[in-house]
Motif scaffolding. Structure first.
Motif, PDB file in Angstrom:
ATOM      1  N   ILE A  16      20.094  17.293  26.001  1.00 34.19           N
ATOM      2  CA  ILE A  16      18.955  16.557  26.566  1.00 34.19           C
ATOM      3  C   ILE A  16      17.699  16.774  25.726  1.00 34.19           C
ATOM      4  O   ILE A  16      16.944  15.833  25.466  1.00 34.19           O
ATOM      5  N   VAL A  17      17.471  18.003  25.263  1.00 37.48           N
ATOM      6  CA  VAL A  17      16.302  18.292  24.433  1.00 37.48           C
ATOM      7  C   VAL A  17      16.382  17.539  23.111  1.00 37.48           C
ATOM      8  O   VAL A  17      15.402  16.942  22.644  1.00 37.48           O
ATOM      9  N   VAL A  18      17.543  17.525  22.488  1.00 35.02           N
ATOM     10  CA  VAL A  18      17.721  16.813  21.217  1.00 35.02           C
ATOM     11  C   VAL A  18      17.506  15.311  21.408  1.00 35.02           C
ATOM     12  O   VAL A  18      16.836  14.650  20.599  1.00 35.02           O
ATOM     13  N   LEU A  19      18.044  14.753  22.491  1.00 34.65           N
ATOM     14  CA  LEU A  19      17.845  13.326  22.765  1.00 34.65           C
ATOM     15  C   LEU A  19      16.378  12.999  23.012  1.00 34.65           C
ATOM     16  O   LEU A  19      15.879  11.965  22.560  1.00 34.65           O
ATOM     17  N   ALA A  20      15.665  13.869  23.704  1.00 31.89           N
ATOM     18  CA  ALA A  20      14.249  13.647  23.949  1.00 31.89           C
ATOM     19  C   ALA A  20      13.456  13.653  22.646  1.00 31.89           C
ATOM     20  O   ALA A  20      12.556  12.829  22.442  1.00 31.89           O
ATOM     21  N   ILE A  21      13.794  14.557  21.742  1.00 35.03           N
ATOM     22  CA  ILE A  21      13.122  14.614  20.437  1.00 35.03           C
ATOM     23  C   ILE A  21      13.399  13.344  19.637  1.00 35.03           C
ATOM     24  O   ILE A  21      12.491  12.756  19.038  1.00 35.03           O
ATOM     25  N   ILE A  22      14.641  12.890  19.644  1.00 36.81           N
ATOM     26  CA  ILE A  22      15.010  11.672  18.916  1.00 36.81           C
ATOM     27  C   ILE A  22      14.263  10.463  19.483  1.00 36.81           C
ATOM     28  O   ILE A  22      13.740   9.634  18.730  1.00 36.81           O
ATOM     29  N   LEU A  23      14.203  10.353  20.796  1.00 35.80           N
ATOM     30  CA  LEU A  23      13.489   9.228  21.415  1.00 35.80           C
ATOM     31  C   LEU A  23      11.995   9.267  21.093  1.00 35.80           C
ATOM     32  O   LEU A  23      11.385   8.225  20.852  1.00 35.80           O
ATOM     33  N   ALA A  24      11.399  10.446  21.075  1.00 35.39           N
ATOM     34  CA  ALA A  24       9.981  10.567  20.734  1.00 35.39           C
ATOM     35  C   ALA A  24       9.734  10.125  19.291  1.00 35.39           C
ATOM     36  O   ALA A  24       8.755   9.431  18.997  1.00 35.39           O
ATOM     37  N   LEU A  25      10.619  10.511  18.371  1.00 37.85           N
ATOM     38  CA  LEU A  25      10.476  10.105  16.975  1.00 37.85           C
ATOM     39  C   LEU A  25      10.633   8.596  16.816  1.00 37.85           C
ATOM     40  O   LEU A  25       9.874   7.961  16.065  1.00 37.85           O
ATOM     41  N   LEU A  26      11.607   8.017  17.510  1.00 36.35           N
ATOM     42  CA  LEU A  26      11.795   6.569  17.438  1.00 36.35           C
ATOM     43  C   LEU A  26      10.572   5.830  17.978  1.00 36.35           C
ATOM     44  O   LEU A  26      10.142   4.819  17.408  1.00 36.35           O
ATOM     45  N   TYR A  27       9.998   6.309  19.055  1.00 35.76           N
ATOM     46  CA  TYR A  27       8.787   5.700  19.624  1.00 35.76           C
ATOM     47  C   TYR A  27       7.637   5.763  18.625  1.00 35.76           C
ATOM     48  O   TYR A  27       6.929   4.783  18.409  1.00 35.76           O
ATOM     49  N   TYR A  28       7.464   6.904  17.990  1.00 33.13           N
ATOM     50  CA  TYR A  28       6.378   7.077  17.019  1.00 33.13           C
ATOM     51  C   TYR A  28       6.548   6.134  15.827  1.00 33.13           C
ATOM     52  O   TYR A  28       5.604   5.459  15.418  1.00 33.13           O
ATOM     53  N   PHE A  29       7.765   6.073  15.255  1.00 33.13           N
ATOM     54  CA  PHE A  29       7.984   5.221  14.089  1.00 33.13           C
ATOM     55  C   PHE A  29       7.861   3.741  14.450  1.00 33.13           C
ATOM     56  O   PHE A  29       7.394   2.929  13.648  1.00 33.13           O
TER      57      PHE A  29
END
Length: 118
Positions: A16-29
């Motif tokens: 869940i933590v890894v998925l949250a980090i990935i989603l945050a990066l995708l949102y930023y980019f």
């Protein structure tokens, strides 16, 4: 900690933590790319002119140094070089140039005819 003592809940929390980090990066980019698109569209709107061109040929193919000017090809991102693009060979004034255009414009342009573009 022994490998046999790893609980399912520990693995689930890590996922869940890894998925949250990935989603945050995708949102930023996505936010950064949208900002660049808005700036590019503003630049296009400010420098718009009306030109008569004669459409020689239209193709959907991958950009290469042979069908685009060398300076344009070198400035393209790698991802754009790998995808097919809508290329239009046209005579603008005395010059024959290759243009990259959007899909809606590409579909409307007639071949072997004069067009007035804004």
């Amino acid at each position: 900690m022994n490998a046999s003592n790893v609980n399912f809940s520990d693995v689930l929390i890590i996922i869940i933590v890894v998925l949250a980090i990935i989603l945050a990066l995708l949102y930023y980019f996505n936010k950064v790319s949208m900002r660049k698109m808005v700036q590019a569209q503003d630049f296009i709107d400010n420098n718009r002119t009306t030109v008569q061109i004669f459409i020689i040929d239209k193709k959907q193919e991958k950009p290469s140094p042979s069908n685009l000017p060398k300076a344009v090809y070198e400035q393209m991102p790698k991802t754009s070089k790998m995808r097919k693009a809508n290329l239009v060979r046209a005579k603008v004034g005395p010059q024959i140039v290759t243009l990259i255009c959007d899909k809606p414009v590409y579909n409307v342009l007639p071949v072997k005819k004069m067009s007035r573009l804004t």
